[in-house]
Every structure is written in structure tokens, then in C-alpha cells.
Design a protein around this motif. Sequence first.
Motif, PDB file in Angstrom:
ATOM      1  N   LEU A 257     -16.860  22.798  -0.756  1.00  0.00           N
ATOM      2  CA  LEU A 257     -16.362  23.649   0.334  1.00  0.00           C
ATOM      3  C   LEU A 257     -15.245  22.942   1.091  1.00  0.00           C
ATOM      4  O   LEU A 257     -15.338  22.710   2.290  1.00  0.00           O
ATOM      5  N   SER A 258     -14.201  22.609   0.375  1.00  0.00           N
ATOM      6  CA  SER A 258     -13.104  21.888   0.999  1.00  0.00           C
ATOM      7  C   SER A 258     -11.789  22.278   0.329  1.00  0.00           C
ATOM      8  O   SER A 258     -11.774  22.854  -0.753  1.00  0.00           O
ATOM      9  N   PHE A 259     -10.700  21.939   0.985  1.00  0.00           N
ATOM     10  CA  PHE A 259      -9.370  22.133   0.416  1.00  0.00           C
ATOM     11  C   PHE A 259      -8.414  21.186   1.119  1.00  0.00           C
ATOM     12  O   PHE A 259      -8.722  20.639   2.172  1.00  0.00           O
ATOM     13  N   SER A 260      -7.274  20.986   0.496  1.00  0.00           N
ATOM     14  CA  SER A 260      -6.231  20.174   1.124  1.00  0.00           C
ATOM     15  C   SER A 260      -4.940  20.981   1.148  1.00  0.00           C
ATOM     16  O   SER A 260      -4.723  21.859   0.316  1.00  0.00           O
ATOM     17  N   ILE A 261      -4.105  20.675   2.122  1.00  0.00           N
ATOM     18  CA  ILE A 261      -2.800  21.311   2.263  1.00  0.00           C
ATOM     19  C   ILE A 261      -1.789  20.206   1.989  1.00  0.00           C
ATOM     20  O   ILE A 261      -1.750  19.213   2.710  1.00  0.00           O
ATOM     21  N   GLU A 262      -1.001  20.373   0.939  1.00  0.00           N
ATOM     22  CA  GLU A 262      -0.141  19.294   0.456  1.00  0.00           C
ATOM     23  C   GLU A 262       1.328  19.716   0.410  1.00  0.00           C
ATOM     24  O   GLU A 262       1.654  20.801  -0.058  1.00  0.00           O
ATOM     25  N   TRP A 263       2.176  18.831   0.886  1.00  0.00           N
ATOM     26  CA  TRP A 263       3.623  19.024   0.797  1.00  0.00           C
ATOM     27  C   TRP A 263       4.128  18.286  -0.436  1.00  0.00           C
ATOM     28  O   TRP A 263       3.598  17.253  -0.819  1.00  0.00           O
TER      29      TRP A 263
ATOM     30  N   CYS B 259       7.666  18.492  -9.608  1.00  0.00           N
ATOM     31  CA  CYS B 259       7.235  18.333  -8.225  1.00  0.00           C
ATOM     32  C   CYS B 259       6.824  16.885  -7.992  1.00  0.00           C
ATOM     33  O   CYS B 259       6.151  16.291  -8.825  1.00  0.00           O
ATOM     34  N   GLN B 260       7.248  16.359  -6.871  1.00  0.00           N
ATOM     35  CA  GLN B 260       6.838  15.020  -6.462  1.00  0.00           C
ATOM     36  C   GLN B 260       6.010  15.183  -5.195  1.00  0.00           C
ATOM     37  O   GLN B 260       6.530  15.552  -4.143  1.00  0.00           O
ATOM     38  N   TYR B 261       4.691  14.947  -5.315  1.00  0.00           N
ATOM     39  CA  TYR B 261       3.826  15.116  -4.155  1.00  0.00           C
ATOM     40  C   TYR B 261       4.095  14.015  -3.147  1.00  0.00           C
ATOM     41  O   TYR B 261       4.337  12.872  -3.504  1.00  0.00           O
ATOM     42  N   LEU B 262       4.076  14.387  -1.903  1.00  0.00           N
ATOM     43  CA  LEU B 262       4.396  13.474  -0.819  1.00  0.00           C
ATOM     44  C   LEU B 262       3.113  12.933  -0.205  1.00  0.00           C
ATOM     45  O   LEU B 262       2.121  13.655  -0.090  1.00  0.00           O
ATOM     46  N   LYS B 263       3.145  11.671   0.170  1.00  0.00           N
ATOM     47  CA  LYS B 263       1.952  11.040   0.732  1.00  0.00           C
ATOM     48  C   LYS B 263       1.760  11.453   2.179  1.00  0.00           C
ATOM     49  O   LYS B 263       2.706  11.443   2.958  1.00  0.00           O
ATOM     50  N   LYS B 264       0.520  11.789   2.491  1.00  0.00           N
ATOM     51  CA  LYS B 264       0.174  12.120   3.870  1.00  0.00           C
ATOM     52  C   LYS B 264       0.036  10.811   4.629  1.00  0.00           C
ATOM     53  O   LYS B 264      -0.391   9.809   4.093  1.00  0.00           O
ATOM     54  N   GLY B 265       0.399  10.855   5.878  1.00  0.00           N
ATOM     55  CA  GLY B 265       0.264   9.681   6.717  1.00  0.00           C
ATOM     56  C   GLY B 265      -1.175   9.490   7.163  1.00  0.00           C
ATOM     57  O   GLY B 265      -2.087  10.177   6.709  1.00  0.00           O
TER      58      GLY B 265
ATOM     59  N   GLY C 150      -4.362   9.796   9.516  1.00  0.00           N
ATOM     60  CA  GLY C 150      -4.830  10.931  10.306  1.00  0.00           C
ATOM     61  C   GLY C 150      -4.617  12.229   9.556  1.00  0.00           C
ATOM     62  O   GLY C 150      -4.814  12.309   8.350  1.00  0.00           O
ATOM     63  N   TYR C 151      -4.177  13.228  10.277  1.00  0.00           N
ATOM     64  CA  TYR C 151      -4.083  14.576   9.724  1.00  0.00           C
ATOM     65  C   TYR C 151      -2.649  15.030   9.475  1.00  0.00           C
ATOM     66  O   TYR C 151      -2.422  16.146   9.065  1.00  0.00           O
ATOM     67  N   ARG C 152      -1.663  14.190   9.758  1.00  0.00           N
ATOM     68  CA  ARG C 152      -0.255  14.590   9.756  1.00  0.00           C
ATOM     69  C   ARG C 152       0.540  13.890   8.653  1.00  0.00           C
ATOM     70  O   ARG C 152       0.317  12.730   8.358  1.00  0.00           O
ATOM     71  N   TYR C 153       1.477  14.642   8.092  1.00  0.00           N
ATOM     72  CA  TYR C 153       2.447  14.067   7.159  1.00  0.00           C
ATOM     73  C   TYR C 153       3.584  13.448   7.978  1.00  0.00           C
ATOM     74  O   TYR C 153       3.951  13.991   9.020  1.00  0.00           O
ATOM     75  N   PRO C 154       4.173  12.343   7.504  1.00  0.00           N
ATOM     76  CA  PRO C 154       5.293  11.711   8.216  1.00  0.00           C
ATOM     77  C   PRO C 154       6.593  12.494   7.978  1.00  0.00           C
ATOM     78  O   PRO C 154       7.359  12.183   7.077  1.00  0.00           O
TER      79      PRO C 154
END
Length: 156
Positions: free
Chosen positions: A70-76, A92-98, A100-104
Motif C-alpha cells: 500500500l505505497s507509491f513513490s512520485i519520481e522526477w 529517461c534518467q531518474y533523478l535522485k530525491k534529496g 526528506g521528502y523533497r527533490y533538490p
Amino acid sequence: MHTEPSDNQPTSTLENVIPIWLETQFEQLHDQARMLVDDYWRQLQNRHKQLTNNERGRIGVRIRRRDSSLSFSIEWYRMASLRQNGQTKPICQYLKKGLGYRYPLQKILKGEPDWEHTLVEELENEFVDIRKQLALLGKIRDAYQQFQQATQEGKR
């Protein structure tokens, strides 16, 4: 709302409420995220119709669902193309999340058009809230599962 079990209400019924509530909350967050992602792609397509290739944005977003937990991720990610054997293939080149909860975003949006900065920043602010709520629901789910295990062990 009265949450304590009464003599007339079996404990198992009350225990079933928590997983149902968790699933409902996850689904509502997923629907909210899906709506935002779909809106992003609509806006991106509208912009691309009006712009030259050099002015177009290259940042994409997707939701990756994990039904088992019961989970999902939101990815840029960054969209690009690769020429191979005379054909152009999208990559596509997936970007690393920073942390916490925010992408840099400053790092991710470097070199991207201003209109895309605004769009991605607005959405990322919404996604931060969703990611935080999702993480908290995951903690509730895990705590509930640990509680269930502990009560089963106590009955042995």
C-alpha cells in the motif's frame, strides 16, 4: 466518534477498521498524486505545442505504485533521446530525491526553461505534502502490523 470497544462490539470488527482506513487514505493520496501528474503532462503538452525544441522542458514525473505494501513513490526524471541505428529512441534518467521528502530542484532544473521551473516547483510543493502523509501512513501501517504480531504472540 467512540473508538473504544463496547461489550456489544467484537474486537475483530474494530481491528478491521484500521486496515480499511489505511487503504482508503492511501488510495486518496494516490488519486490526488495521479491528478497532479496528469495535470503536469497536460500542461507540458500544451507548452510543447507552442515552443521550439530548444525551449521545451525535459523534466518528466511519474508515480510508481507498490500494491504489496500500500505505497507509491512520485519520481522526477529527465527525458532525452538516443540516436541508434538511424532511429531516435527516448530515454529517461531518474533523478535522485534529496533528504526528506523533497527533490533538490535547483540542481534538477539547472538549464531548464523558466516556465518549467515554475511548473515543477509548484507541483513539487504539492508532492512534498503527499510524500510526508504517505510516510506517516506507512508508519501507522507498520505500527499496526507490529501490534497485531505482538497480540498474537501474547495469546500463545
